[in-house]
Design a protein around this motif. Structure first.
Motif, PDB file in Angstrom:
ATOM      1  N   ALA A  42      -7.825  -8.888   1.992  1.00 56.68           N
ATOM      2  CA  ALA A  42      -6.391  -8.940   1.730  1.00 56.68           C
ATOM      3  C   ALA A  42      -5.978  -7.826   0.774  1.00 56.68           C
ATOM      4  O   ALA A  42      -4.941  -7.176   0.969  1.00 56.68           O
ATOM      5  CB  ALA A  42      -6.016 -10.308   1.155  1.00 56.68           C
ATOM      6  N   LEU A  43      -6.773  -7.587  -0.269  1.00 57.46           N
ATOM      7  CA  LEU A  43      -6.466  -6.515  -1.210  1.00 57.46           C
ATOM      8  C   LEU A  43      -6.535  -5.149  -0.538  1.00 57.46           C
ATOM      9  O   LEU A  43      -5.678  -4.284  -0.758  1.00 57.46           O
ATOM     10  CB  LEU A  43      -7.425  -6.571  -2.397  1.00 57.46           C
ATOM     11  N   LEU A  44      -7.555  -4.957   0.290  1.00 55.76           N
ATOM     12  CA  LEU A  44      -7.704  -3.670   0.974  1.00 55.76           C
ATOM     13  C   LEU A  44      -6.521  -3.407   1.895  1.00 55.76           C
ATOM     14  O   LEU A  44      -5.971  -2.293   1.920  1.00 55.76           O
ATOM     15  CB  LEU A  44      -9.015  -3.646   1.763  1.00 55.76           C
ATOM     16  N   LEU A  45      -6.117  -4.427   2.662  1.00 54.56           N
ATOM     17  CA  LEU A  45      -4.975  -4.256   3.571  1.00 54.56           C
ATOM     18  C   LEU A  45      -3.692  -3.995   2.798  1.00 54.56           C
ATOM     19  O   LEU A  45      -2.891  -3.141   3.176  1.00 54.56           O
ATOM     20  CB  LEU A  45      -4.829  -5.501   4.452  1.00 54.56           C
ATOM     21  N   ALA A  46      -3.513  -4.738   1.699  1.00 57.18           N
ATOM     22  CA  ALA A  46      -2.306  -4.558   0.888  1.00 57.18           C
ATOM     23  C   ALA A  46      -2.249  -3.160   0.283  1.00 57.18           C
ATOM     24  O   ALA A  46      -1.183  -2.518   0.264  1.00 57.18           O
ATOM     25  CB  ALA A  46      -2.259  -5.614  -0.211  1.00 57.18           C
ATOM     26  N   LEU A  47      -3.372  -2.687  -0.191  1.00 54.90           N
ATOM     27  CA  LEU A  47      -3.423  -1.348  -0.785  1.00 54.90           C
ATOM     28  C   LEU A  47      -3.153  -0.274   0.271  1.00 54.90           C
ATOM     29  O   LEU A  47      -2.438   0.699   0.009  1.00 54.90           O
ATOM     30  CB  LEU A  47      -4.777  -1.120  -1.453  1.00 54.90           C
ATOM     31  N   GLU A  48      -3.721  -0.463   1.451  1.00 51.78           N
ATOM     32  CA  GLU A  48      -3.495   0.499   2.531  1.00 51.78           C
ATOM     33  C   GLU A  48      -2.014   0.536   2.909  1.00 51.78           C
ATOM     34  O   GLU A  48      -1.455   1.616   3.140  1.00 51.78           O
ATOM     35  CB  GLU A  48      -4.343   0.124   3.755  1.00 51.78           C
TER      36      GLU A  48
END
Length: 224
Positions: free
Chosen positions: A16-22
């Protein structure tokens, strides 16, 4: 655009963090353990590192200490723990900021932008600021006490410079959050812990500071 390394053992939270950051425009990669994250950072240094405290094997605090030994990369703790002791321990280990889960994507992005602005900010055009035996050189990025260099983190240095440039004036915790961390919505404990760390380094008697003083209910000031 800068890259972010996310060290988080929970697969769902990490994704979730990776997708949000992307989505916010930050290239991001993840690591499930501190050991993996440390290897990744040494192999290909990221511009920011997000660290959870509850990691298997090497825990988050030791991970922060190891990261801090290698470089001055901005470190943000993203943790479900919000106890004061946990916040203090993380900041004393070398973290620059602390965010409590669940974290809003916009808030996290704002904090990263603030860290980036701090990293890019030009030093003040002031050669040396002197407070008794304490000397601060904003342009050189140096702090000396009685002529000896004092090792400070990037955040500690910015906090000290901010107070020095407003010498004799009281700056409130919200003001310091805005000026040093780039936001006013953060935890005021960030200010308190970093002031405490600075006192340990620049005050002969940290329990009875002469230069970096507290005005109860108002804030902090630096004085000769």
């Amino acid at each position: 655009m800068t890259g972010v390394l996310v060290i988080e053992d929970d697969d769902r939270i990490r994704l979730a963090l990776l997708l949000a950051l992307e989505e916010e425009g930050y290239p991001a990669r993840g690591a499930a353990t501190a050991e993996e994250g440390l290897r990744e950072q040494r192999r290909e240094p990221a511009d920011y590192v997000l660290v959870d405290l509850m990691l298997p094997g090497i825990d988050g605090l030791e991970c922060i200490r190891e990261l801090r030994r290698d470089d001055d990369v901005p470190i943000v703790v993203v943790s479900a723990r919000d106890d004061t002791n946990d916040v203090v321990a993380a900041l004393e280990a070398g973290a620059d900021d602390y965010v409590v889960k669940p974290v809003a994507t916009r808030e996290l992005s704002a904090r990263l932008r603030a860290l980036r602005r701090r990293a890019r900010a030009a030093p003040a055009a002031i050669p040396v600021l002197t407070f008794g035996r304490l000397q601060i050189s904003p342009e050189a990025g140096e702090v000396r006490l009685a002529g000896e260099p004092v090792a400070v983190t990037r955040t500690e240095f910015r906090l000290l410079c901010e107070l020095a440039e407003h010498a004799g004036r009281v700056l409130s915790r919200p003001q310091l959050l805005q000026r040093v961390w780039g936001h006013q919505f953060g935890d005021e404990r960030l200010v308190d812990v970093h002031v405490g760390r600075l006192r340990q380094k620049i005050e002969p008697d940290p329990a009875n500071p002469r230069h970096l003083v507290t005005l109860r209910g108002l804030g902090y000031k630096l004085q000769s």
